[in-house]
Design a protein around this motif. Sequence first.
Motif: not given
Length: 260
Positions: A128-130, A136-137, A144-148, A161-162
């Motif tokens: 988890v990237v803020a 962002n995930f 695979v990556s997603t946002s929101g 993992n934040i």
Amino acid sequence: MDSKRIAFVSVLGAALLSVAVDPVLAQGYSSTTERLIRTLNTQLLYAAIPITVLVEGILIYTVWKFRNNENPLPTKENRRLEITWTVATAIVLLFVGYASYGVMANEYVTTTPEDAKQIEGNAVQVEVVAEKYIWNFNYKGENVSTSGEMVIPKDRPVYLNITSKDWLHAFHAPQLGLKQDAIPNQHNVIKTKPTEEGTYQLYCAEYCGVGHSSMLGKVKVVSQSEYQQWLQEQKKDSQSGGNNSSSGGNSTTTTTTASA
């Protein structure tokens, strides 16, 4: 007010408080983490109810009995009473400490670095990237990556993992019982296991600037089959977007990209 009336008022007060708590207890648990935390809160609440009723009952009785006493006498020393309330307080504190330690030491509430290294084979790992002002995930091993919106499966261990890309943030999904700081150049791990399908609100719980209030997201819990289907769709969309870009076309995929 005699002792029978005091006992009646005490029992009535405890019953009313218990009724007030029942609607909360009747709800299901959305994750293992939430179940542990709410169970602890309920245990502490039920321990506090009789203590509160007893103390308030004694206070009301004392005020009522001595309401017309214009010449009160100083309290006499009572060693037995002092020993009694000291022992009672110690017992209450021991109960609170024991109950709290049993929950706070659980890996689904406090994930240690050692727990993060011993990851089960069927666990889902999401980075988890803020960043200002979006979540962002990145799904480890899935490209695979997603946002929101983060999608995770029900009844499987999930490791989050934040971290943060730019500033202090905080990952907070209260309905799942999850909260962890997002700090630049540092990774904090949360372990949980969703137990109820649904869509849960994600907030940033650390003030991070003018867009803080709009830094929202979603955590969607789905069945295992739906999760696998979702992963396949994200991979197809990512590959399709990459092919379109290389051929000069415009990609329609905006929230999913292939992670490095």
